[in-house]
Scaffold this active site. Structure first.
Site, short mmCIF file in Angstrom:
data_model
loop_
_atom_site.label_atom_id
_atom_site.label_comp_id
_atom_site.label_asym_id
_atom_site.label_seq_id
_atom_site.Cartn_x
_atom_site.Cartn_y
_atom_site.Cartn_z
N SER A 116 42.86 11.76 60.60
CA SER A 116 43.01 12.93 59.75
C SER A 116 41.70 13.27 59.06
O SER A 116 40.83 12.41 58.92
CB SER A 116 44.09 12.68 58.70
OG SER A 116 43.54 11.86 57.69
N LYS A 117 41.62 14.53 58.68
CA LYS A 117 40.41 15.05 58.03
C LYS A 117 40.01 14.20 56.83
O LYS A 117 38.84 14.03 56.55
CB LYS A 117 40.71 16.48 57.56
CG LYS A 117 39.74 17.50 58.13
CD LYS A 117 39.75 18.77 57.32
CE LYS A 117 40.84 19.71 57.74
NZ LYS A 117 40.77 21.07 57.41
N ARG A 118 41.02 13.71 56.11
CA ARG A 118 40.73 12.98 54.88
C ARG A 118 40.11 11.61 55.17
O ARG A 118 39.25 11.15 54.45
CB ARG A 118 41.99 12.82 54.02
CG ARG A 118 42.19 14.00 53.07
CD ARG A 118 43.52 13.93 52.36
NE ARG A 118 44.64 14.01 53.31
CZ ARG A 118 45.47 13.03 53.60
NH1 ARG A 118 45.32 11.86 53.03
NH2 ARG A 118 46.44 13.20 54.47
#
Ligand code: GLU
Length: 271
Positions: free
Chosen positions: A255-257
């Site tokens: 995920s982006k995070r």
């Protein structure tokens, strides 16, 4: 050897080019190349708020950097273009009209407020099916036409059968069965006249002659709606293969995070 496969990737230009797009492209391109078929790139820019030409340009340039080249696409054309969905609106409108005329879809005039209230009520009641209640299904053609003439905002919804099951086969995962009563009367055309992913994706995969839909597993839950759409339009189903998602060693989704997911990030770092 299998007959020539026509495969595609269909990214939405709504942000940085995602490594998942490249991962899915590898399989699609490999099958097309191995079978002497074609690999297509289609831009799914039906979300007017979130799509941008800058994102599209970045997707094309990073995929080229990875040498995942395509045979047909928005930049190089091809016999089934245009390959950008925002340039195919009349095609989707025509399909939506066909479905409404045939009774497989219907205009819905419910306001966002009514839908929010409905959702809140269904949640509070703890129903197993949270979704549209079919309020506009029985409006009648004349009444609906009158409202449309008067300029009432509306969407077009698919009329999903209340009973029965929708069954399909994924070539990697086997057979799936969905209960129709748990499927929503999916929106096919939004109030801005743009198609949703479901309508545009099914229409284009058919018109572009796609033989194998190879994409990430997160799209599996959309398939029963697509099956109903293919059936309503009288189009044959392509073969389906849903790939596992890219995951971290602890099995969590990338995920982006937590991860660098933009292909541009890797390019900038000299990979
Ligand atoms: N536009 C969808 C995406 O952004 C395409 C999914 C599909 O391949 O059907 O991934």
């Amino acid at each position: 050897m299998t007959s020539p496969a026509r495969t595609r990737i269909a990214p939405s230009p709504t942000g940085d080019p995602h490594v998942g797009t490249a991962y899915v492209a590898v399989f699609n391109r490999a099958l097309a190349r191995k079978t002497g078929g074609q690999f297509l790139l289609r831009i799914e820019d039906t979300d007017r708020e979130r799509s941008s030409p800058a994102s599209e340009a970045m997707i094309l340039s990073t995929l080229r950097w990875l040498e995942l080249d395509w045979d047909e696409g928005p930049d190089c054309g091809g016999p089934h273009g245009p390959y950008r969905q925002s340039e195919r609106l009349e095609i989707y409108r025509e399909h939506a009209r066909r479905l409404v005329d045939g009774g497989q879809a219907y205009p819905c005039f419910c306001t966002p407020e009514r839908l929010a209230e409905l959702r809140a009520r269904q949640k509070a009641e703890g129903l197993d099916h949270v979704g549209y209640d079919g309020c506009c299904r029985e409006l009648g053609r004349a009444a609906a036409a009158e409202k449309i003439r008067a300029g009432a905002p509306h969407v077009i919804r698919l009329r999903v059968p209340d009973a029965g099951e929708t069954v399909f086969r994924d070539d990697l995962r086997g057979e799936f069965t969905f209960q129709n009563r748990l499927l929503d009367d999916q929106v096919l055309v939004k109030s801005d006249g743009y198609p949703t992913y479901h309508l545009a994706n099914v229409v284009d995969d058919h018109l572009m002659g796609v033989t194998h839909v190879i994409r990430a597993e997160e799209w599996l839950s959309s398939v029963p709606k697509h099956v109903l759409l293919y059936r309503a339009l009288g189009y044959p189903m392509p073969r389906l293969l849903h790939l596992p998602l890219l995951r971290n060693p602890d099995r969590s989704k990338i995920s982006k995070r937590k991860n660098p997911v933009s292909i541009a990030w890797y390019r900038a770092r000299g990979y």
